[in-house]
Design a protein around this motif. Structure first.
Motif, PDB file in Angstrom:
ATOM      1  N   SER A  16      -4.960   5.519  -7.319  1.00 23.96           N
ATOM      2  CA  SER A  16      -4.713   5.123  -5.924  1.00 23.96           C
ATOM      3  C   SER A  16      -5.720   4.060  -5.515  1.00 23.96           C
ATOM      4  O   SER A  16      -6.831   3.996  -6.031  1.00 23.96           O
TER       5      SER A  16
ATOM      6  N   LYS B 179       5.346   6.176  -4.394  1.00 27.17           N
ATOM      7  CA  LYS B 179       6.106   4.989  -4.029  1.00 27.17           C
ATOM      8  C   LYS B 179       5.167   3.955  -3.433  1.00 27.17           C
ATOM      9  O   LYS B 179       4.345   4.258  -2.578  1.00 27.17           O
ATOM     10  N   GLU B 180       5.315   2.724  -3.875  1.00 24.56           N
ATOM     11  CA  GLU B 180       4.506   1.643  -3.344  1.00 24.56           C
ATOM     12  C   GLU B 180       5.404   0.650  -2.623  1.00 24.56           C
ATOM     13  O   GLU B 180       6.613   0.863  -2.499  1.00 24.56           O
ATOM     14  N   GLU B 181       4.812  -0.434  -2.153  1.00 24.06           N
ATOM     15  CA  GLU B 181       5.572  -1.440  -1.415  1.00 24.06           C
ATOM     16  C   GLU B 181       6.726  -1.965  -2.260  1.00 24.06           C
ATOM     17  O   GLU B 181       6.580  -2.200  -3.455  1.00 24.06           O
TER      18      GLU B 181
ATOM     19  N   ARG C 190       4.877   4.213  -9.086  1.00 23.57           N
ATOM     20  CA  ARG C 190       3.769   4.093 -10.041  1.00 23.57           C
ATOM     21  C   ARG C 190       3.314   5.479 -10.439  1.00 23.57           C
ATOM     22  O   ARG C 190       3.505   6.473  -9.716  1.00 23.57           O
TER      23      ARG C 190
END
Length: 332
Positions: free
Chosen positions: A191, A214-216, A221
């Motif tokens: 993170s 969840k990322e942008e 990931r």
């Protein structure tokens, strides 16, 4: 003389902000101001902040009624945790139990890794062979309340009563050396805390922690969870963050092949954790010696009053906590 200097400093700060007028006034004050004069909100806020800061200092020293000797030192978090473990820092009976939640502890460690400020600590020093001022107890390593021990005739070695900052110190001790209600603190090493908080969670079952985030853009990931007490011990024993990082990455790759973008994040997080816990002298400690009053009862009550004033912020003391602390000052 100290009082006059503080007032003078306060007046100077207010005048520099343009917050003092020339008429109206406060009764029995060495200066006057007009609360209805044409000062903008920013100037008035500066005046209020300056006044509050300086008079807080006055009221804290008035709690002692005679000047204590105090000095400020800075220590690393790892040094402080070692002192707690060795009972060099203890809690007087007037201190309440641990009240911080898992989220508050996790947020403190987020500040540590980012190397943000998190406030100072105040302790009352007691010397070897002195009679202890209060009953005391050690810090809990698992969240279970600990009963205070009876006062002995003398102290076997130098130690410090924690008057302000107990919850933060307790959080460090539990997060790095212990557990909370059977749960360990885990850190997602992948993170990033640049624009958000590091992902830190308490759990008794690491297998139940989420595997992905969840990322942008909706991309997922991998999460790389690692026990904070285990990371602390490995870094403390090796004093080599690069070596520890290589070993952790090798082990995690055996469990599940890590994405190429994950490894740099893991290296950065472990490096930041190492700097924040072992290298930075991030814990400011005010060490106070009570002087000038031979009466044990008066010294106890002065400490209780200081404790009350210092703990008006943070997680507020309940009426019960305040009454209990006051009675304990009388040794009831």
């Amino acid at each position: 003389a100290d009082y006059s200097k503080l007032v003078t400093d306060c007046v100077g700060a207010c005048r520099s902000a343009g917050a003092l007028g020339g008429h109206g006034g406060v009764e029995d004050s060495p200066f006057s101001f007009d609360a209805h004069s044409a000062v903008d909100k920013a100037q008035w806020s500066c005046y209020e902040a300056s006044l509050s800061t300086h008079f807080t200092k006055i009221s804290v020293s008035q709690a002692f009624r005679s000047e204590p000797m105090s000095k400020w030192i800075s220590e690393t978090i790892s040094d402080v945790v070692l002192e707690i473990n060795n009972d060099e820092f203890v809690l007087p009976v007037i201190q309440r139990r641990l009240v911080w939640t898992e989220d508050q502890i996790a947020l403190l460690f987020d500040s540590v890794i980012k190397r943000n400020a998190f406030g100072g600590i105040m302790v009352l020093q007691e010397r070897k062979n002195d009679k202890p001022l209060f009953e005391s107890r050690g810090f809990t390593s698992d969240g279970t309340p600990i009963k205070s021990t009876e006062r002995s005739d003398h102290i076997e070695r130098d130690r410090s009563f924690v008057i302000d900052g107990q919850q933060r110190l307790q959080a460090f001790f539990i997060g790095l050396k212990g557990s909370l209600d059977g749960k360990l603190l885990y850190l997602d090493l992948a993170s990033e805390g640049i624009q958000s908080e590091y992902d830190l969670r308490f759990t008794a079952q690491s297998a139940q922690l989420p595997k992905h985030a969840k990322e942008e853009g909706g991309l997922q990931r991998q999460k790389v969870w690692y026990s904070v007490p285990s990371l602390y011990e490995r870094l403390r024993n090796s004093n080599d963050p690069d070596s520890v990082t290589r070993e952790i990455l090798a082990h995690k790759n055996l469990e599940e092949k890590l994405d190429d973008k994950i490894e740099p994040r893991v290296r950065k997080t472990i490096s930041e954790f190492y700097q924040g816990v072992f290298i930075e002298s991030a814990v400011g400690i005010c060490k106070v010696d009570l002087l000038g009053d031979p009466s044990e009862r008066n010294r106890r009550l002065r400490v209780v009053e200081l404790f009350r004033r210092l703990n008006e912020g943070g997680t507020r003391l309940s009426a019960y906590d305040l009454i209990a602390a006051r009675l304990k000052g009388f040794n009831y």
